[in-house]
Design a protein around this motif. Sequence first.
Motif: not given
Length: 314
Positions: A102-107, A119-120, A126-131, A260-261
């Motif tokens: 996640l650090r190397d991609t999304l972040d 989910t939790d 990061v921000l997660t969607t509803r499952p 991303r957050y």
Amino acid sequence: MDASVLRLAPRAAFSPLKQRGRGLLLALLFAPASAFAQTHTQYPGAAPAAASAPLRVCADPNDLPFSNRAGQGFENKLAQMLAQSLGRQVEFVWHAQGKDFLRDTLDADRCDVVMGLPTDDHAWGVLTTRPYYRSSYALVYRADAPYRLKSLDDPRLRSLQIGVHATGDDWVDLPGGATLAHRGIVDNVHVYALFANTARANPSADLIDAVAARNVDVAIAWGPLAGYFASREPVKLEVVPLTEEHTILPFQFSISMAVRYGNTALRDKLNAFLAAHRAAVHELLAQYGVPQLDIAKPGAAQLQARAGGGDSQD
């Protein structure tokens, strides 16, 4: 909470285990590198893609049934559906799985969306969607075996040869190995490392192959992987989802997409897509043999408490 993928080591790499330990859990992620725009598939009811910026999705190039470079995984298909619904094209950013995924991609702003996070699990900011689905680890054994296994409480698990996944040297870093070790089941456990050989296709199928070939009697594997590869073996295999809740690490997870957050605008769009296409997503997962549990049940919320030494009754 650490991030890892469900991959297994080559068959020759497994051996009985005698050590014990305790580690953290799974995550069903993906990996790095070259980006490429995938051929668009039109899905009924979705708007045609517009000539706007592509939706960048980080995915593992060799991790069926989730994703691969050929676009054959259900997360490939889901990403295409999502992008199409948003009027965009999908662009997969391939990246190998690892702790810093996640650090190397999304972040690092290399992509907009990651599929398949618990989910939790917000440990990575990061921000997660509803499952969009909920599944569990599962027992996998040959249908012609002279036994029927239904749970981890079956006393035959103390003598049968059992295969499990591990992400590294600590073989109890995933729920299967951790729970067996916690119950004193050690000498008859065989480990298939997740990151052993990713140069060939579908290394994560090795554990299920081992069951079909009678190299082990039973496997404990993440449900989506177990269901998909079991259906492709030359012999019939039983896949039994494990619904036990009182284990040292949870066996059931609700699964979400992540952004991303702070990107609540995109997260909300993904939630709207999932709400509008729930039936289509369910059907897609069914086509891949994914065991699907009641998505309304909590469960992943127990993950952090137990991993941190909560009141496990196991």
